[in-house]
Design an enzyme around this catalytic site. Structure first.
Site, mmCIF file in Angstrom:
data_model
loop_
_atom_site.group_PDB
_atom_site.id
_atom_site.type_symbol
_atom_site.label_atom_id
_atom_site.label_comp_id
_atom_site.label_asym_id
_atom_site.label_seq_id
_atom_site.Cartn_x
_atom_site.Cartn_y
_atom_site.Cartn_z
ATOM 1 N N LYS A 81 68.594 35.894 67.022
ATOM 2 C CA LYS A 81 69.945 35.668 67.560
ATOM 3 C C LYS A 81 69.909 34.658 68.713
ATOM 4 O O LYS A 81 70.682 33.711 68.743
ATOM 5 C CB LYS A 81 70.567 37.001 68.056
ATOM 6 C CG LYS A 81 70.635 38.077 66.987
ATOM 7 C CD LYS A 81 71.248 39.362 67.522
ATOM 8 C CE LYS A 81 70.452 40.061 68.608
ATOM 9 N NZ LYS A 81 69.152 40.610 68.173
ATOM 10 N N ARG A 93 77.378 45.971 70.361
ATOM 11 C CA ARG A 93 76.275 46.738 69.780
ATOM 12 C C ARG A 93 76.688 48.157 69.415
ATOM 13 O O ARG A 93 75.856 48.919 68.928
ATOM 14 C CB ARG A 93 75.150 46.831 70.813
ATOM 15 C CG ARG A 93 74.047 45.829 70.612
ATOM 16 C CD ARG A 93 73.128 45.959 71.798
ATOM 17 N NE ARG A 93 71.782 45.679 71.470
ATOM 18 C CZ ARG A 93 71.173 44.531 71.762
ATOM 19 N NH1 ARG A 93 71.831 43.553 72.333
ATOM 20 N NH2 ARG A 93 69.906 44.381 71.467
ATOM 21 N N ARG A 121 56.531 36.650 71.005
ATOM 22 C CA ARG A 121 57.547 35.889 71.755
ATOM 23 C C ARG A 121 57.154 35.663 73.220
ATOM 24 O O ARG A 121 56.638 36.534 73.887
ATOM 25 C CB ARG A 121 58.877 36.637 71.724
ATOM 26 C CG ARG A 121 59.910 36.016 72.678
ATOM 27 C CD ARG A 121 61.278 36.547 72.522
ATOM 28 N NE ARG A 121 61.351 37.990 72.566
ATOM 29 C CZ ARG A 121 62.436 38.665 72.235
ATOM 30 N NH1 ARG A 121 63.512 38.031 71.828
ATOM 31 N NH2 ARG A 121 62.451 39.971 72.309
ATOM 32 N N ARG A 180 58.608 39.688 77.789
ATOM 33 C CA ARG A 180 59.524 40.751 78.190
ATOM 34 C C ARG A 180 58.861 42.116 78.236
ATOM 35 O O ARG A 180 58.028 42.432 77.393
ATOM 36 C CB ARG A 180 60.720 40.788 77.226
ATOM 37 C CG ARG A 180 61.796 39.802 77.617
ATOM 38 C CD ARG A 180 62.858 39.614 76.600
ATOM 39 N NE ARG A 180 63.344 40.820 75.961
ATOM 40 C CZ ARG A 180 64.309 40.827 75.047
ATOM 41 N NH1 ARG A 180 64.882 39.675 74.709
ATOM 42 N NH2 ARG A 180 64.714 41.930 74.490
ATOM 43 N N ARG A 183 64.071 50.466 69.999
ATOM 44 C CA ARG A 183 65.133 49.453 69.852
ATOM 45 C C ARG A 183 65.615 49.389 68.400
ATOM 46 O O ARG A 183 66.810 49.245 68.141
ATOM 47 C CB ARG A 183 64.623 48.070 70.308
ATOM 48 C CG ARG A 183 64.554 47.949 71.825
ATOM 49 C CD ARG A 183 63.617 46.854 72.267
ATOM 50 N NE ARG A 183 64.067 45.515 71.928
ATOM 51 C CZ ARG A 183 63.283 44.440 72.010
ATOM 52 N NH1 ARG A 183 62.038 44.555 72.408
ATOM 53 N NH2 ARG A 183 63.755 43.259 71.711
HETATM 54 P P1 AP5 Z 1 64.806 35.632 69.289
HETATM 55 O O1 AP5 Z 1 65.682 34.487 68.961
HETATM 56 O O2 AP5 Z 1 64.385 35.807 70.702
HETATM 57 O O3 AP5 Z 1 65.396 36.998 68.669
HETATM 58 P P2 AP5 Z 1 66.621 37.882 69.134
HETATM 59 O O4 AP5 Z 1 67.328 38.346 67.913
HETATM 60 O O5 AP5 Z 1 67.438 37.177 70.166
HETATM 61 O O6 AP5 Z 1 65.800 39.100 69.714
HETATM 62 P P3 AP5 Z 1 65.969 39.952 71.037
HETATM 63 O O7 AP5 Z 1 64.727 40.786 71.146
HETATM 64 O O8 AP5 Z 1 66.329 39.113 72.205
HETATM 65 O O9 AP5 Z 1 67.130 40.862 70.629
HETATM 66 P P4 AP5 Z 1 67.483 42.167 71.254
HETATM 67 O O10 AP5 Z 1 68.799 42.367 70.609
HETATM 68 O O11 AP5 Z 1 66.513 43.267 71.096
HETATM 69 O O12 AP5 Z 1 67.428 41.870 72.822
HETATM 70 P P5 AP5 Z 1 68.537 41.639 73.916
HETATM 71 O O13 AP5 Z 1 67.996 40.762 74.949
HETATM 72 O O14 AP5 Z 1 69.855 41.343 73.307
HETATM 73 O O15 AP5 Z 1 63.495 35.497 68.359
HETATM 74 C C1 AP5 Z 1 62.402 36.386 68.483
HETATM 75 C C2 AP5 Z 1 61.083 35.602 68.284
HETATM 76 O O16 AP5 Z 1 61.026 35.131 66.940
HETATM 77 C C3 AP5 Z 1 60.956 34.351 69.171
HETATM 78 O O17 AP5 Z 1 59.626 34.225 69.587
HETATM 79 C C4 AP5 Z 1 61.376 33.185 68.263
HETATM 80 O O18 AP5 Z 1 60.706 31.981 68.606
HETATM 81 C C5 AP5 Z 1 60.918 33.700 66.887
HETATM 82 N N1 AP5 Z 1 61.823 33.277 65.810
HETATM 83 C C6 AP5 Z 1 63.182 33.204 65.853
HETATM 84 N N2 AP5 Z 1 63.671 32.809 64.660
HETATM 85 C C7 AP5 Z 1 62.587 32.646 63.842
HETATM 86 C C8 AP5 Z 1 62.434 32.247 62.470
HETATM 87 N N3 AP5 Z 1 63.513 31.968 61.703
HETATM 88 N N4 AP5 Z 1 61.190 32.204 61.957
HETATM 89 C C9 AP5 Z 1 60.100 32.502 62.713
HETATM 90 N N5 AP5 Z 1 60.163 32.859 64.023
HETATM 91 C C10 AP5 Z 1 61.404 32.935 64.584
HETATM 92 O O19 AP5 Z 1 68.674 43.135 74.510
HETATM 93 C C11 AP5 Z 1 67.621 43.723 75.243
HETATM 94 C C12 AP5 Z 1 68.064 45.095 75.734
HETATM 95 O O20 AP5 Z 1 69.204 44.950 76.613
HETATM 96 C C13 AP5 Z 1 68.533 46.082 74.660
HETATM 97 O O21 AP5 Z 1 67.455 46.781 74.062
HETATM 98 C C14 AP5 Z 1 69.457 47.002 75.479
HETATM 99 O O22 AP5 Z 1 68.710 47.896 76.259
HETATM 100 C C15 AP5 Z 1 70.137 46.011 76.438
HETATM 101 N N6 AP5 Z 1 71.383 45.469 75.880
HETATM 102 C C16 AP5 Z 1 71.635 44.159 75.582
HETATM 103 N N7 AP5 Z 1 72.880 44.014 75.093
HETATM 104 C C17 AP5 Z 1 73.415 45.264 75.066
HETATM 105 C C18 AP5 Z 1 74.673 45.766 74.615
HETATM 106 N N8 AP5 Z 1 75.608 44.961 74.090
HETATM 107 N N9 AP5 Z 1 74.879 47.108 74.730
HETATM 108 C C19 AP5 Z 1 73.967 47.938 75.260
HETATM 109 N N10 AP5 Z 1 72.752 47.513 75.683
HETATM 110 C C20 AP5 Z 1 72.478 46.183 75.584
#
Ligand code: AP5
Length: 215
Positions: free
Chosen positions: A13, A87, A126, A160, A171
């Site tokens: 994402k 979410r 990552r 992270r 997660r």
């Molecule tokens: P990346 O693009 O970083 O993936 P992502 O989907 O953004 O993954 P996240 O781990 O950031 O998602 P998340 O939803 O768990 O975390 P968030 O920060 O929102 O890609 C991942 C890796 O793969 C990278 O190394 C990239 O280079 C590689 N990659 C990407 N695309 C690729 C491809 N096509 N092929 C190969 N490699 C690829 O949330 C973190 C925490 O915050 C949550 O657990 C929760 O506690 C809290 N939180 C955040 N938002 C909310 C909400 N709305 N409500 C409640 N809690 C929340």
């Protein structure tokens, strides 16, 4: 255009949101990034949220909806990419109401489909630039020059705290329990578009572009 990127942790994402910022001039709103910033700036909310995030659980709807509400106060001409928000069904309802208040709506929801095995390897490889937040991967997207950020030339990188096996298991559980019902919710509204998130980064971007060009 207001776009939601929906998908499990590591689906890509954040990576695709940054590409869309460049290609379409949209503004990225990542609740994960906002919560990590709140922790770095030392706020009480940031510290409390960090404990929840490190366990791999979801932060309360009240906190994340408040963060988004604040951002929507400053309009952005081209529109927003919601990355990691909503979410829960409550967050989805809140987003609809907030956009409505500004005379806007959700135009499309991109569901990024990636199987769990790929997610584990994406999350464990990552790393991000500590200066500009550019996202890399040990194997699939290393920096062009080892130890130097391609985007800003920074030399400090971070991994992270929640990118470990235990937190990832939680997660994923949170995603399937609380977030995956949004697939049906947005399908029923006629807004859902599924893309294969397993392809290379450029191939996934091309698939998303195809969806957006048809809107
Ligand atoms: P990346 O693009 O970083 O993936 P992502 O989907 O953004 O993954 P996240 O781990 O950031 O998602 P998340 O939803 O768990 O975390 P968030 O920060 O929102 O890609 C991942 C890796 O793969 C990278 O190394 C990239 O280079 C590689 N990659 C990407 N695309 C690729 C491809 N096509 N092929 C190969 N490699 C690829 O949330 C973190 C925490 O915050 C949550 O657990 C929760 O506690 C809290 N939180 C955040 N938002 C909310 C909400 N709305 N409500 C409640 N809690 C929340």
């Amino acid at each position: 255009m207001n776009l939601i990127l929906l998908g499990p942790p590591g689906a890509g994402k954040g990576t695709q949101a940054k590409i869309l910022v460049e290609s379409r001039g949209l503004a990225q709103l990542s609740t994960g990034d906002m919560l990590r910033e709140a922790k770095t700036s030392g706020t009480e909310m940031g510290h409390r949220a960090a404990e929840v995030m490190n366990r791999g659980q979801l932060v309360s709807d009240e906190i994340v909806v408040g963060l988004i509400e604040e951002k929507l106060e400053a309009p952005h001409g081209a529109g927003f990419i919601f990355d990691g928000f909503p979410r829960t069904l409550a967050q989805a309802d809140a987003l609809g109401a907030l956009l409505d208040r500004h005379g806007q709506e959700v135009d499309a929801v991109i569901e990024m489909r990636v199987d769990d095995a790929a997610l584990v390897s994406r999350i464990s490889g990552r790393f991000t630039c500590a200066t500009c937040g550019a996202v890399y991967h040990d194997e699939t997207k290393p920096t062009a020059k080892p130890g130097v950020c391609d985007v800003c030339g920074g030399t400090e990188f971070i991994r992270r705290a929640d990118d470990n096996a235990d937190a990832l298991k939680q997660r994923l559980l949170e995603y399937y329990k609380k977030t995956s019902p949004l697939v049906g919710y947005y399908h029923a509204k006629g807004l859902l578009h599924g893309v294969d998130g397993l392809g290379e980064i450029g191939a996934v971007s091309a698939e998303i572009a195809k969806v957006l060009d048809k809107l």
